[in-house]
Design a protein around this motif. Structure first.
Motif, short mmCIF file in Angstrom:
data_model
loop_
_atom_site.label_atom_id
_atom_site.label_comp_id
_atom_site.label_asym_id
_atom_site.label_seq_id
_atom_site.Cartn_x
_atom_site.Cartn_y
_atom_site.Cartn_z
N PRO A 315 51.40 -53.96 -76.50
CA PRO A 315 49.99 -55.29 -74.96
C PRO A 315 49.71 -54.78 -74.35
N ILE A 316 48.58 -55.22 -73.55
CA ILE A 316 48.53 -54.89 -72.03
C ILE A 316 47.10 -53.91 -72.52
N THR A 317 47.19 -52.63 -73.47
CA THR A 317 46.28 -52.64 -73.84
C THR A 317 45.24 -52.79 -73.68
N LYS A 318 44.73 -54.52 -74.48
CA LYS A 318 43.25 -54.25 -75.07
C LYS A 318 42.62 -54.43 -73.68
N MET A 319 43.15 -54.89 -72.83
CA MET A 319 41.91 -54.79 -71.59
C MET A 319 41.55 -53.06 -70.90
N VAL A 320 42.13 -52.73 -71.45
CA VAL A 320 42.13 -51.40 -71.60
C VAL A 320 40.86 -50.47 -72.36
N ALA A 321 41.77 -50.55 -73.58
CA ALA A 321 40.71 -50.21 -75.01
C ALA A 321 39.63 -50.38 -74.78
N GLY A 322 39.58 -51.87 -74.84
CA GLY A 322 37.84 -52.43 -75.03
C GLY A 322 37.27 -52.28 -74.82
N PRO A 323 37.19 -51.39 -72.69
CA PRO A 323 36.03 -51.10 -72.23
C PRO A 323 35.59 -49.88 -72.48
N ILE A 324 36.78 -49.12 -73.36
CA ILE A 324 37.05 -47.25 -73.31
C ILE A 324 35.82 -47.90 -74.73
N LYS A 325 36.40 -48.49 -75.20
CA LYS A 325 35.82 -48.27 -76.86
C LYS A 325 33.84 -48.99 -76.01
N ASP A 326 33.68 -49.92 -75.53
CA ASP A 326 32.66 -50.00 -75.39
C ASP A 326 31.40 -49.45 -74.66
N TYR A 327 31.87 -48.41 -73.26
CA TYR A 327 31.85 -47.55 -72.76
C TYR A 327 31.45 -46.01 -74.01
N ILE A 328 32.35 -45.85 -74.60
CA ILE A 328 32.00 -44.36 -75.10
C ILE A 328 31.09 -43.77 -75.54
N PRO A 329 29.58 -44.84 -76.49
CA PRO A 329 28.88 -43.93 -76.26
C PRO A 329 27.83 -43.49 -75.51
N THR A 330 28.46 -44.83 -74.26
CA THR A 330 27.43 -43.96 -72.90
C THR A 330 28.07 -41.98 -72.67
N TRP A 331 29.33 -42.28 -72.97
CA TRP A 331 30.17 -41.22 -72.23
C TRP A 331 29.67 -39.97 -73.22
N GLN A 332 29.30 -40.33 -74.83
CA GLN A 332 29.54 -39.02 -75.81
C GLN A 332 27.59 -39.73 -75.79
N ASN A 333 26.73 -39.59 -75.04
CA ASN A 333 25.51 -39.61 -74.92
C ASN A 333 24.78 -38.74 -73.85
N THR A 334 25.97 -38.92 -72.75
CA THR A 334 25.68 -38.43 -71.54
C THR A 334 26.45 -36.64 -71.09
N TYR A 335 27.87 -36.78 -71.89
CA TYR A 335 28.46 -35.34 -71.42
C TYR A 335 29.02 -34.54 -72.47
N PHE A 336 28.43 -34.48 -73.07
CA PHE A 336 29.10 -34.05 -74.79
C PHE A 336 27.61 -33.15 -75.65
N TYR A 337 26.64 -32.77 -74.20
CA TYR A 337 25.76 -31.53 -74.54
C TYR A 337 26.88 -30.35 -74.90
N LEU A 338 25.63 -29.04 -75.93
CA LEU A 338 25.90 -28.35 -76.77
C LEU A 338 26.20 -27.80 -75.40
N TRP A 339 25.46 -27.49 -74.68
CA TRP A 339 24.93 -26.40 -73.59
C TRP A 339 25.80 -26.30 -72.39
N SER A 340 26.65 -27.49 -72.04
CA SER A 340 27.04 -26.97 -70.72
C SER A 340 28.57 -27.00 -70.62
N THR A 341 28.97 -26.62 -71.84
CA THR A 341 30.39 -24.98 -71.85
C THR A 341 30.13 -24.28 -71.24
#
Length: 341
Positions: A315-341
């Motif tokens: 219960p209630i997690t839909k309002m959190v899980a939905g935006p996370i799912k929508d924004y994950i592609p942007t996060w993945q494309n922006t932050y998970f560069y191999l040269w950032s570690t």
């Protein structure tokens, strides 16, 4: 100008006296960046700007608190050259702001400009880390080069010092029994720092808070140089094989694993700091699960199914899980560069 300097000094005095309040404000600023993401136009740039400024604020406040605790810049500069310390500050600042710089370069100059900026940033970072490794007391380069201050530990130390009696012999013996020559950097023991004659071994005593530049074993030096070169090797592989090619992915993973293998092969030669940093690098290997092309082929579908399951069953997690799912592609494309570690 005098008014500005006065305000700055007043702010530094307030930060030194109220580190807990400052920490709450810094945390709030970071959460604001998470809230902005995906909610307004150009939110990616704005949220990253807020996040970068919050990190820079933390870094600046850390330096203020460190100076106030007599464990900051003066002692650091005494232990290593001013140039190395300034270079560490520059690299730390660049590391906190490089994602914002990359996003801005892409918006201003397109993909070509973005990759040119990335190449320049990584070349400067690699050159700076090589220089620090060779000319400072560091035997391994952390990420960022100047880590965040452990304010909780400092606060406990401050309380313990205030509660201890002024005549405490332990506190009285905490003054340094060594000094460092300005030109050569050699550490010399003071006459009054010598132990009784029957206990002398004629070996230099080094305080717990001090470090002396020692010869780094060649095997460990080779492993560190390889790790520092990884971003440049990976960028070259991306240029040859493509951004989402398995070949560039395997090249970067192989460099990481081989560098860690070299360290573990000579673990008996490693210092405590090297072991701690190596543990962090081992954990960072998990980032390869969310990097292309592995993410596109395996992780993405499984992660989406998990979020859908959580949204439908808890219960209630839909309002959190939905935006996370929508924004994950942007996060993945922006932050998970191999040269950032």
């Amino acid at each position: 100008m005098d008014t500005l300097k006065g305000m700055l000094k007043a702010y530094e005095a307030w930060v030194a006296k109220n580190p807990d309040v400052v920490g709450d404000f810094e945390t709030t600023a970071k959460w604001v960046s998470y809230f902005i993401a995906g909610r307004i136009s150009s939110s990616n740039v704005v949220s990253e700007l807020v996040y970068t400024l919050s990190n820079m604020l933390v870094f600046y406040n850390d330096r203020i608190i460190q100076r106030a605790r007599n464990a900051g810049e003066n002692s650091v500069v005494r232990l290593q050259s001013k140039l190395c310390y300034r270079l560490k500050v520059t690299l730390t600042t660049l590391e906190y702001s490089e994602v914002f710089i990359e996003i801005s370069a892409r918006r201003l100059f397109g993909q070509t400009g973005k990759w040119l900026v990335i190449a320049l940033i990584q070349a400067f970072k690699a050159a700076g880390r090589w220089f620090i490794l060779k000319h400072s007391t560091s035997d391994i380069i952390t990420s960022p080069p100047i880590a965040s201050l452990n304010r909780r530990a400092l606060s406990k130390q401050g309380k313990a010092a205030n509660e201890a009696p002024a005549s405490d012999p332990v506190l009285q013996s905490q003054h340094s029994i060594t000094f460092q020559l300005k030109r050569s950097g050699r550490v010399i023991r003071k006459v009054e720092g010598a132990p009784p004659l029957q206990y002398r071994d004629f070996k230099l005593h080094v305080d717990n808070n001090e470090a002396v530049k020692t010869q780094i074993p060649r095997e460990l030096l080779r492993a560190e140089y390889l790790y520092i070169s990884k971003p440049l090797i990976h960028l070259a592989a991306m240029g040859l094989f493509g951004q989402r090619s398995w070949k560039q992915y395997v090249v970067a993973l192989s460099v990481d694993l081989y560098s860690i293998h070299l360290y573990r092969q000579h673990r008996h030669l490693m210092s405590k700091q090297q072991k701690l940093e190596l543990s962090r690098r081992c954990i960072n290997i998990l980032y390869f699960l969310v990097r292309s092309p592995f993410y596109d082929s395996f992780t993405k579908s499984r992660l989406e199914r998990i979020l859908d399951f959580v949204a439908q069953t808890v219960p209630i997690t839909k309002m959190v899980a939905g935006p996370i799912k929508d924004y994950i592609p942007t996060w993945q494309n922006t932050y998970f560069y191999l040269w950032s570690t």
